[in-house]
Design an enzyme around this catalytic site. Structure first.
Site, PDB file in Angstrom:
ATOM      1  NE  ARG A 173      39.004 -12.333 -35.843  1.00 35.76           N
ATOM      2  CZ  ARG A 173      38.601 -13.388 -35.139  1.00 35.76           C
ATOM      3  NH1 ARG A 173      37.338 -13.679 -35.044  1.00 35.76           N
ATOM      4  NH2 ARG A 173      39.478 -14.142 -34.518  1.00 35.76           N
ATOM      5  CG  MET A 232      47.412  -5.553 -29.191  1.00 35.94           C
ATOM      6  SD  MET A 232      47.298  -6.734 -27.817  1.00 35.94           S
ATOM      7  CE  MET A 232      48.419  -6.005 -26.638  1.00 35.94           C
ATOM      8  CB  ILE A 252      41.426 -12.922 -31.349  1.00 37.54           C
ATOM      9  CG1 ILE A 252      41.464 -12.181 -30.003  1.00 37.54           C
ATOM     10  CG2 ILE A 252      41.076 -14.388 -31.162  1.00 37.54           C
ATOM     11  CD1 ILE A 252      40.128 -12.078 -29.321  1.00 37.54           C
ATOM     12  CG  LEU A 253      46.483 -15.794 -34.047  1.00 44.06           C
ATOM     13  CD1 LEU A 253      47.576 -16.862 -34.043  1.00 44.06           C
ATOM     14  CD2 LEU A 253      46.738 -14.792 -35.171  1.00 44.06           C
ATOM     15  CG  HIS A 285      48.503 -12.885 -21.091  1.00 46.12           C
ATOM     16  ND1 HIS A 285      47.618 -12.162 -21.863  1.00 46.12           N
ATOM     17  CD2 HIS A 285      47.996 -12.885 -19.837  1.00 46.12           C
ATOM     18  CE1 HIS A 285      46.612 -11.762 -21.103  1.00 46.12           C
ATOM     19  NE2 HIS A 285      46.817 -12.178 -19.864  1.00 46.12           N
ATOM     20  CD  GLU A 295      39.044 -21.973 -23.642  1.00 43.06           C
ATOM     21  OE1 GLU A 295      38.464 -21.462 -22.694  1.00 43.06           O
ATOM     22  OE2 GLU A 295      39.506 -23.129 -23.624  1.00 43.06           O
ATOM     23  CG  ASP A 297      45.043 -14.614 -23.414  1.00 42.32           C
ATOM     24  OD1 ASP A 297      45.973 -14.556 -24.245  1.00 42.32           O
ATOM     25  OD2 ASP A 297      44.381 -13.627 -23.070  1.00 42.32           O
ATOM     26  CD  GLU A 317      55.421  -8.803 -21.009  1.00 39.87           C
ATOM     27  OE1 GLU A 317      55.449  -8.745 -22.241  1.00 39.87           O
ATOM     28  OE2 GLU A 317      54.626  -8.123 -20.333  1.00 39.87           O
TER      29      GLU A 317
HETATM   30  C1  GAR Z   1      53.407  -6.861 -23.711  1.00 41.00           C
HETATM   31  O1  GAR Z   1      53.264  -6.466 -22.379  1.00 41.00           O
HETATM   32  C2  GAR Z   1      52.679  -8.161 -23.969  1.00 41.00           C
HETATM   33  O2  GAR Z   1      52.742  -9.038 -22.891  1.00 41.00           O
HETATM   34  C3  GAR Z   1      51.276  -7.677 -24.181  1.00 41.00           C
HETATM   35  O3  GAR Z   1      51.431  -6.511 -24.954  1.00 41.00           O
HETATM   36  C4  GAR Z   1      52.677  -5.908 -24.649  1.00 41.00           C
HETATM   37  C5  GAR Z   1      53.430  -5.692 -25.941  1.00 41.00           C
HETATM   38  O4  GAR Z   1      54.597  -4.977 -25.701  1.00 41.00           O
HETATM   39  N1  GAR Z   1      50.486  -8.656 -24.853  1.00 41.00           N
HETATM   40  C6  GAR Z   1      49.203  -8.866 -24.588  1.00 41.00           C
HETATM   41  O5  GAR Z   1      48.577  -8.219 -23.767  1.00 41.00           O
HETATM   42  C7  GAR Z   1      48.547  -9.978 -25.376  1.00 41.00           C
HETATM   43  N2  GAR Z   1      47.261 -10.274 -24.858  1.00 41.00           N
HETATM   44  P1  GAR Z   1      55.754  -4.914 -26.784  1.00 41.00           P
HETATM   45  O6  GAR Z   1      55.104  -4.477 -28.094  1.00 41.00           O
HETATM   46  O7  GAR Z   1      56.695  -3.878 -26.263  1.00 41.00           O
HETATM   47  O8  GAR Z   1      56.374  -6.293 -26.892  1.00 41.00           O
END
Ligand code: GAR
Length: 214
Positions: free
Chosen positions: A76, A101, A103-104, A120, A154, A156, A185
């Site tokens: 990674r 998706m 983890i950095l 998030h 860490e 989130d 969001e």
């Molecule tokens: C969003 O709901 C975002 O908050 C979540 O993935 C979705 C991406 O949607 N992110 C996570 O769960 C990160 N842990 P999108 O591709 O339509 O922006």
């Protein structure tokens, strides 16, 4: 030890969006740029997934895209080193994780300290991790929501920039709650990016202060 302070730069910024899927948050940020709300340009849309729909949208919108195949790297950190190199090449000021998706690694987080944001779909620090809309329903919380935060090592847990609250309804399913959270969001992520390039985000320790416009 004195508390570390960071103030975001007031400038026309260069953004890299990192995504792995649909890319609706990427579109919300790009739309806010096109209407002049955010003083920045998207200089790169990056993905670890070759056929991510968000990459296709980015191409249609005439933005530069880059896919790096994780299978071609021994670990990674080597993958992240390449991603950091590509970001540096383009003089990126801010990396926006938008449904990225992966983890950095700590290496990546340190290289772009206070210069990586994430969205998030829950009210952090509650419900970190994955499938958090379902977890919120199963837990029986009355309110969930969305959080934009700076990324720290860490997962989130970095300093919180903005949050939006969404009530959890009795007949909510994972799908209905996710859809209502997603709407929020799309409001708070562009807003956080706007504040960043207006030079208005001040990080002191784990708290983020929003400075008045000067
Ligand atoms: C969003 O709901 C975002 O908050 C979540 O993935 C979705 C991406 O949607 N992110 C996570 O769960 C990160 N842990 P999108 O591709 O339509 O922006």
């Amino acid at each position: 030890m004195a508390e570390e302070t960071f103030i975001s730069p007031k400038k026309r910024g260069r953004i890299a969006v990192f995504l792995s899927g649909r890319g609706s948050n990427f579109r919300a940020i790009h739309d806010a740029i096109l209407t002049g709300r955010i003083n920045a340009d998207i200089a790169l849309v990056f993905s670890n997934v070759e056929d991510a729909p968000g990459l296709q949208t980015a191409r249609e919108r005439g933005l530069e895209t880059l896919y790096l195949n994780p299978k071609l790297y021994p670990n990674r950190e080597e993958y992240d080193k390449e991603a950091v190199k590509e970001a540096r090449k383009r003089a990126i000021d801010l990396i926006c994780l938008a449904g990225y998706m992966r983890i950095l690694t700590p290496y990546f987080c340190r290289e772009f300290r206070h210069r990586i944001m994430n969205i998030h779909p829950a009210l952090l620090p509650s419900f970190p991790g994955l499938h958090v809309q379902k977890k919120a329903i199963d837990w029986g919380v009355r309110y969930s929501g969305a959080t934009v935060h700076f990324v720290a090592e860490e997962v989130d847990m970095g300093p919180i920039i903005l949050q939006a609250v969404v009530p959890v309804l009795q007949d909510d399913t994972e799908e209905t709650l996710s859809a209502r959270i997603l709407k929020e969001e799309h409001k708070i992520y562009p807003e956080a990016v706007r504040l960043f390039f207006e030079g208005r985000l001040e990080v002191r320790g784990r708290r983020v202060f929003i400075r008045e416009n000067d």
